[in-house]
Design an enzyme around this catalytic site. Sequence first.
Site, mmCIF file in Angstrom:
data_model
loop_
_atom_site.group_PDB
_atom_site.id
_atom_site.type_symbol
_atom_site.label_atom_id
_atom_site.label_comp_id
_atom_site.label_asym_id
_atom_site.label_seq_id
_atom_site.Cartn_x
_atom_site.Cartn_y
_atom_site.Cartn_z
ATOM 1 N N ASP A 44 0.987 -1.256 -0.059
ATOM 2 C CA ASP A 44 0.038 0.061 0.092
ATOM 3 C C ASP A 44 0.942 1.438 -0.424
ATOM 4 O OD1 ASP A 44 -2.474 1.037 -0.023
ATOM 5 O OD2 ASP A 44 -2.362 1.201 1.946
ATOM 6 N N ASN A 61 -10.442 -2.836 -5.416
ATOM 7 C CA ASN A 61 -10.246 -1.971 -6.133
ATOM 8 C C ASN A 61 -10.854 -1.335 -7.331
ATOM 9 O OD1 ASN A 61 -7.446 -2.574 -4.788
ATOM 10 N ND2 ASN A 61 -8.005 -1.233 -3.989
HETATM 11 C C1 IPE Z 1 -5.391 -2.768 -0.210
HETATM 12 O O1 IPE Z 1 -4.600 -1.307 -0.072
HETATM 13 C C2 IPE Z 1 -5.698 -3.655 -1.542
HETATM 14 C C3 IPE Z 1 -4.299 -3.530 -1.854
HETATM 15 C C4 IPE Z 1 -2.669 -3.344 -1.847
HETATM 16 C C5 IPE Z 1 -4.353 -3.761 -3.585
HETATM 17 P P1 IPE Z 1 -6.217 -0.185 -0.439
HETATM 18 O O2 IPE Z 1 -5.425 1.066 -0.566
HETATM 19 O O3 IPE Z 1 -6.957 -0.930 -1.372
HETATM 20 O O4 IPE Z 1 -6.950 -0.565 0.773
HETATM 21 P P2 IPE Z 1 -8.062 0.382 1.829
HETATM 22 O O5 IPE Z 1 -8.475 1.021 0.490
HETATM 23 O O6 IPE Z 1 -6.950 1.825 2.385
HETATM 24 O O7 IPE Z 1 -8.417 -0.231 2.516
HETATM 25 C C1 IPE Z 2 -1.518 0.292 -3.135
HETATM 26 O O1 IPE Z 2 -1.495 1.637 -2.949
HETATM 27 C C2 IPE Z 2 -2.111 -0.568 -5.014
HETATM 28 C C3 IPE Z 2 -3.478 -0.537 -5.309
HETATM 29 C C4 IPE Z 2 -4.283 -0.878 -4.493
HETATM 30 C C5 IPE Z 2 -3.120 -1.423 -6.517
HETATM 31 P P1 IPE Z 2 -2.770 2.466 -3.692
HETATM 32 O O2 IPE Z 2 -2.881 2.950 -4.541
HETATM 33 O O3 IPE Z 2 -3.821 2.174 -2.863
HETATM 34 O O4 IPE Z 2 -1.828 4.117 -2.493
HETATM 35 P P2 IPE Z 2 -2.939 4.772 -1.330
HETATM 36 O O5 IPE Z 2 -3.385 4.336 -0.260
HETATM 37 O O6 IPE Z 2 -3.765 5.605 -2.518
HETATM 38 O O7 IPE Z 2 -1.202 5.729 -1.223
HETATM 39 MG MG MG Z 3 -4.263 2.245 -0.584
#
Ligand code: IPE
Ligand code: IPE
Ligand code: MG
Length: 270
Positions: A50, A98
């Site tokens: 993340d 997502n």
């Molecule tokens: C979890 O991250 C999913 C992945 C890393 C693929 P998210 O960014 O989607 O999770 P939330 O929204 O912070 O819970």
């Molecule tokens: C994790 O990084 C990757 C995916 C969920 C695909 P994020 O895209 O959630 O990054 P933040 O949490 O918005 O910084």
């Molecule tokens: Mg995220």
Amino acid sequence: MSLAISQAPKLPRSHTPVPSQMTSKTTSLIELPSDLDCTQLPQHIAVIMDGNGRWAKNRGFPRIMGHRRGADTLRDLLRCCKDWGIGALTVYAFSTENWGRTLEEVDFLMTLFENLFQLELKEMVAEGVRLEVVGNLDNIPASLYDAIDKARAATEHNQGVRFTVAINYGGRQEIVRACQAIATQVQQGSIEVADIDENLLSKHLHTAHLPDPDLLIRTSGEMRISNFLLWQLAYAEFYVTDILWPDFDRRAFHQALLNYQQRHRRFGKA
Ligand code: IPE
Ligand code: IPE
Ligand code: MG
């Protein structure tokens, strides 16, 4: 490994690249940091990667740049697992939630995954990586599905790191599907209700090929599991770091392992 994803320009890495001698098969375990106990390493590590969006935002880049750099981080981590003798790595790449992101970001991610499976395949084969992809693959783009299929087939006899990528994965959906499959077997008379136990349910999950994770790492500071491996993480050790995923390098991984080795895993016992 090359990761020439055409949609985004290449950025310089912020940390020292992995020296080539650290990646050779013969020297691998010798390179384990001396303060880590090779007999106490987690055999299966799960990672919620993340913070890509925040990493990009902090630099004034579009979010996709964070994903692009995050792919580099993943490549390095996989290699590190091989070098340090970690048997299995499972990473959360795209959750069932997502899909709620912009079409541009979702499209970019799907193309990024497809390109990675294609571009990294040769390297994965050479390094003995055995790739598996878990999640609901029914509604991902057909070209991504084909790339996954090809990469799985090409690596299925490999004996090195078991590398599992979760795409369109949701822990609740996985459990519901397992229940449906088991209920169908009961309905058809092939098993009895009394045959349903934890072991049977585990065998119907996407991760039936793996032991439960010993360690869950989440980058970027959020203290939640966001629908990842809900069943399998029952007794995993959690490690949350504020480091954003694109910055999670070998040193950060080393810290996570050191922290893990200080834990006392009791599994409910006194
Ligand atoms: C979890 O991250 C999913 C992945 C890393 C693929 P998210 O960014 O989607 O999770 P939330 O929204 O912070 O819970
Ligand atoms: C994790 O990084 C990757 C995916 C969920 C695909 P994020 O895209 O959630 O990054 P933040 O949490 O918005 O910084
Ligand atoms: Mg995220």
